[in-house]
Motif scaffolding. Structure first.
Motif, PDB file in Angstrom:
ATOM      1  N   LEU A 281      -3.306   7.690  -4.243  1.00 52.80           N
ATOM      2  CA  LEU A 281      -3.226   7.472  -2.803  1.00 52.80           C
ATOM      3  C   LEU A 281      -2.904   6.019  -2.482  1.00 52.80           C
ATOM      4  O   LEU A 281      -2.063   5.728  -1.618  1.00 52.80           O
ATOM      5  CB  LEU A 281      -4.555   7.847  -2.141  1.00 52.80           C
ATOM      6  CG  LEU A 281      -4.902   9.325  -1.984  1.00 52.80           C
ATOM      7  CD1 LEU A 281      -6.219   9.463  -1.227  1.00 52.80           C
ATOM      8  CD2 LEU A 281      -3.801  10.082  -1.268  1.00 52.80           C
ATOM      9  N   GLU A 282      -3.572   5.097  -3.182  1.00 51.18           N
ATOM     10  CA  GLU A 282      -3.333   3.672  -2.913  1.00 51.18           C
ATOM     11  C   GLU A 282      -1.916   3.262  -3.318  1.00 51.18           C
ATOM     12  O   GLU A 282      -1.251   2.500  -2.605  1.00 51.18           O
ATOM     13  CB  GLU A 282      -4.369   2.826  -3.640  1.00 51.18           C
ATOM     14  CG  GLU A 282      -5.778   2.968  -3.077  1.00 51.18           C
ATOM     15  CD  GLU A 282      -6.725   1.899  -3.614  1.00 51.18           C
ATOM     16  OE1 GLU A 282      -6.285   0.745  -3.776  1.00 51.18           O
ATOM     17  OE2 GLU A 282      -7.900   2.224  -3.869  1.00 51.18           O
ATOM     18  N   ALA A 283      -1.453   3.758  -4.461  1.00 52.21           N
ATOM     19  CA  ALA A 283      -0.107   3.411  -4.919  1.00 52.21           C
ATOM     20  C   ALA A 283       0.944   3.959  -3.966  1.00 52.21           C
ATOM     21  O   ALA A 283       1.930   3.277  -3.638  1.00 52.21           O
ATOM     22  CB  ALA A 283       0.122   3.951  -6.332  1.00 52.21           C
ATOM     23  N   TYR A 286       0.864   1.863  -0.780  1.00 53.51           N
ATOM     24  CA  TYR A 286       1.517   0.564  -0.964  1.00 53.51           C
ATOM     25  C   TYR A 286       3.031   0.724  -0.994  1.00 53.51           C
ATOM     26  O   TYR A 286       3.764  -0.059  -0.373  1.00 53.51           O
ATOM     27  CB  TYR A 286       1.027  -0.088  -2.253  1.00 53.51           C
ATOM     28  CG  TYR A 286       1.768  -1.356  -2.600  1.00 53.51           C
ATOM     29  CD1 TYR A 286       1.610  -2.505  -1.829  1.00 53.51           C
ATOM     30  CD2 TYR A 286       2.656  -1.399  -3.674  1.00 53.51           C
ATOM     31  CE1 TYR A 286       2.303  -3.677  -2.123  1.00 53.51           C
ATOM     32  CE2 TYR A 286       3.351  -2.561  -3.980  1.00 53.51           C
ATOM     33  CZ  TYR A 286       3.178  -3.690  -3.205  1.00 53.51           C
ATOM     34  OH  TYR A 286       3.879  -4.835  -3.494  1.00 53.51           O
ATOM     35  N   ALA A 287       3.513   1.742  -1.700  1.00 52.82           N
ATOM     36  CA  ALA A 287       4.955   1.973  -1.775  1.00 52.82           C
ATOM     37  C   ALA A 287       5.531   2.225  -0.384  1.00 52.82           C
ATOM     38  O   ALA A 287       6.597   1.690  -0.030  1.00 52.82           O
ATOM     39  CB  ALA A 287       5.254   3.152  -2.699  1.00 52.82           C
ATOM     40  N   LEU A 324       9.422  -1.543  -8.231  1.00 59.81           N
ATOM     41  CA  LEU A 324       8.129  -1.703  -8.908  1.00 59.81           C
ATOM     42  C   LEU A 324       7.037  -0.884  -8.231  1.00 59.81           C
ATOM     43  O   LEU A 324       6.173  -0.308  -8.898  1.00 59.81           O
ATOM     44  CB  LEU A 324       7.747  -3.179  -8.939  1.00 59.81           C
ATOM     45  CG  LEU A 324       8.589  -4.049  -9.891  1.00 59.81           C
ATOM     46  CD1 LEU A 324       8.345  -5.527  -9.615  1.00 59.81           C
ATOM     47  CD2 LEU A 324       8.284  -3.720 -11.343  1.00 59.81           C
ATOM     48  N   ALA A 325       7.060  -0.820  -6.895  1.00 62.68           N
ATOM     49  CA  ALA A 325       6.063  -0.023  -6.188  1.00 62.68           C
ATOM     50  C   ALA A 325       6.198   1.457  -6.523  1.00 62.68           C
ATOM     51  O   ALA A 325       5.195   2.163  -6.730  1.00 62.68           O
ATOM     52  CB  ALA A 325       6.196  -0.238  -4.683  1.00 62.68           C
ATOM     53  N   LEU A 326       7.432   1.948  -6.588  1.00 63.84           N
ATOM     54  CA  LEU A 326       7.644   3.365  -6.912  1.00 63.84           C
ATOM     55  C   LEU A 326       7.331   3.645  -8.380  1.00 63.84           C
ATOM     56  O   LEU A 326       6.821   4.730  -8.713  1.00 63.84           O
ATOM     57  CB  LEU A 326       9.078   3.767  -6.581  1.00 63.84           C
ATOM     58  CG  LEU A 326       9.409   3.823  -5.092  1.00 63.84           C
ATOM     59  CD1 LEU A 326      10.887   4.121  -4.889  1.00 63.84           C
ATOM     60  CD2 LEU A 326       8.556   4.851  -4.374  1.00 63.84           C
ATOM     61  N   ASP A 327       7.621   2.698  -9.257  1.00 60.90           N
ATOM     62  CA  ASP A 327       7.242   2.866 -10.672  1.00 60.90           C
ATOM     63  C   ASP A 327       5.731   3.056 -10.792  1.00 60.90           C
ATOM     64  O   ASP A 327       5.249   3.921 -11.533  1.00 60.90           O
ATOM     65  CB  ASP A 327       7.671   1.638 -11.480  1.00 60.90           C
ATOM     66  CG  ASP A 327       9.156   1.631 -11.822  1.00 60.90           C
ATOM     67  OD1 ASP A 327       9.849   2.605 -11.489  1.00 60.90           O
ATOM     68  OD2 ASP A 327       9.612   0.642 -12.425  1.00 60.90           O
ATOM     69  N   SER A 328       4.985   2.252 -10.070  1.00 66.13           N
ATOM     70  CA  SER A 328       3.528   2.346 -10.102  1.00 66.13           C
ATOM     71  C   SER A 328       3.048   3.674  -9.530  1.00 66.13           C
ATOM     72  O   SER A 328       2.129   4.311 -10.056  1.00 66.13           O
ATOM     73  CB  SER A 328       2.915   1.187  -9.316  1.00 66.13           C
ATOM     74  OG  SER A 328       1.506   1.281  -9.273  1.00 66.13           O
TER      75      SER A 328
END
Length: 506
Positions: A281-283, A286-287, A324-328
């Protein structure tokens, strides 16, 4: 109706609105302030280009940045640029991604800073409202500019390339906009296609993550699981925001159905659900925040500075943040999807459900056995898509463009991972509803009963061995309904729930 009209102003576009414009029948309008910003930037871009070199307007591009464009060749230069860059390859992007790209580029132009003639905003708005689609191949970008996609779009606007025919096979005519040659690079210098797909993927991911909490609660109820792992005391001791959000939602969903737990401790699929689903949920949140900032930014190179009447050559075209956000987010998605597959395993096990193995109708039947195979097949794809796109690298254009973040590939991998997640989650929903039906139990009230009723209304009630592919497809398609149900829970509902002693029955 007002809710069928979305105004583009360059500052407040959301990922959800991108999704609505891309997939629903809405009218797009342009805020006058956005047009004013674009008009001023266009005026200043022309004035500055008469006084000093401006990349792409008075020079070549890439390694040809050192080559000046002679004034007598200026009209032909931009057209050559568009023709040479409209060279994508492979299958065409899905229509919703193309519409998302056009939406994002329109909003970026309304933010000011590109220097493109303001008439381009109305042209793109017309394209969306008329349902026109430029042909945009999948391959051609690596996260530093969707040049091939936007060059193809520009050639359609100029009439050099045809719009895609309608589903009925009719060839559509465009808005008849003439893009000035001097504006060619400014029009295509954008990551609008990458950001458009990223916005769709982020919206879909959040929807499925919300639905997953509802499905997990149904599974917990079906296996007589313990609510103890969701106690506020537990999560005050480990105060991660996402973890606390998941636990609170589970308490709300289970508020009407306190049941005596069958075990002192459940497997990780239930006991560690907040700790694993919370990071997802947090990732995802953030994305979505990163993508929202990008689609509302004047991320132009060169950036037309209307305040100081100048231009700035810069690197804002680089979408490292997005990739990077989507990778995470994909890494976190794999973790929580693995728990869904684990919960599915418990729903096939008699010691958890009190039913025959695989919820079979007879001792020799296979029941839901195949659902585990389907779910783990989808999970394997999510694991494959979770490989970070940012681990790649590229040196292009004679060494001048010496880095790439591959956010385009990250967005595409996220779309694919979300599609696989939808299938795996659909398998769990089929199994949870079937278990409760065979047990002759339903949640007694509140949002969990509403979720069960919604699911039971569209899932086939037959228990004999039969093909389950239609069940999976229907369950997967209706997951957004469960997500909307969760988001409609009134504020303060949890505090107003019926009281019951821990381990007792409501």
């Amino acid at each position: 109706m007002e809710n069928s009209r979305i105004v583009i102003d360059g500052t407040a576009l959301t990922c959800a609105q991108v999704g609505r414009i891309a997939r629903e029948d809405v009218i797009v309008a342009i805020d006058p302030e956005g047009l004013d910003r674009a008009r001023l930037a266009w005026k200043i871009a022309g004035e500055v280009a008469e006084e000093q070199p401006v990349y792409g307007r008075t020079t070549g591009v890439g390694a040809n940045r050192v080559v000046d464009v002679e004034w007598e060749d200026a009209d032909a230069h931009g057209l050559r640029l568009l023709r040479s860059h409209a060279a994508g390859a492979g299958p065409l992007l899905a229509p919703d991604i193309v519409r998302a790209m056009i939406t994002v580029r329109l909003n970026q132009l309304a933010a000011g800073g590109s220097g493109v003639e303001p008439g381009a905003l109305q042209a793109l708005s017309d394209v969306l409202n008329l349902g026109l689609l430029p042909p945009v191949p999948v391959y051609g970008a690596i996260g530093t500019g969707d040049l091939t996609a936007l060059a193809s779009t520009a050639l359609c606007l100029l009439g050099e390339r045809s719009w895609l025919p309608t589903p009925e096979g009719e060839q559509q005519r465009g808005p008849g906009f003439t893009l000035r040659s001097s504006d060619a690079l400014a029009f295509i210098s954008s990551n609008a296609a990458t950001l458009g797909e990223a916005a769709l993927a982020a919206t879909d991911l959040r929807t499925l993550l919300d639905a997953s909490t509802v499905v997990a609660a149904l599974s917990l109820f079906a296996v007589h699981g313990s609510e103890e792992p969701y106690s506020p005391v537990v999560h005050e001791a480990m105060p991660h925001p996402g973890q606390q959000e998941v636990a609170a939602t589970m308490r709300t969903l289970l508020a009407f159905d306190h049941q005596a737990p069958a075990r002192i401790q459940d497997p990780y699929g239930y006991r560690a659900f907040p700790q694993v689903h919370g990071p997802a949920l947090e990732a995802a949140g953030y994305a979505e925040d990163v993508i929202t900032r990008e689609i509302n930014a004047a991320a132009e190179n060169p950036l037309i500075d209307t305040v100081n009447h100048t231009v700035w050559h810069n690197g804002n075209f680089h979408t490292a943040y997005v990739g990077l956000a989507l990778d995470s987010a994909r890494a976190a998605l794999f973790q929580t999807m693995a728990l869904s597959a684990a919960r599915l395993g418990t729903l096939a096990e008699p010691s958890f459900t009190g039913l025959s193995p695989f919820q079979a109708a007879t001792d020799a039947s296979s029941g839901i056995m195949i659902l585990e195979y389907v779910a783990h097949s989808a999970l394997a794809d999510v694991r494959r898509f979770a490989t970070p796109a940012a681990l790649g690298g590229a040196v292009l254009s004679r060494g001048v463009e010496d880095h790439a973040g591959f956010s385009t590939q990250s967005a595409r991998a996220t779309s694919d991972a979300v599609a696989a997640y939808r299938i795996g989650l659909g398998c769990e929903l089929v199994a949870a509803v079937r278990a409760l039906r065979m047990q002759g139990r339903t949640p007694s009230g509140g949002p969990l009963k509403a979720a069960f009723d919604v699911a039971a209304a569209f899932l086939d009630p037959r228990m004999e061995d039969r093909p389950l592919d239609a069940d999976i497809a229907v369950a997967a398609d209706r997951l957004p309904t469960l997500s909307r149900l969760l988001n409609q829970i009134p504020t303060g509902f949890q505090e107003a729930r019926p009281t019951a002693s821990p381990g007792g029955s409501a």
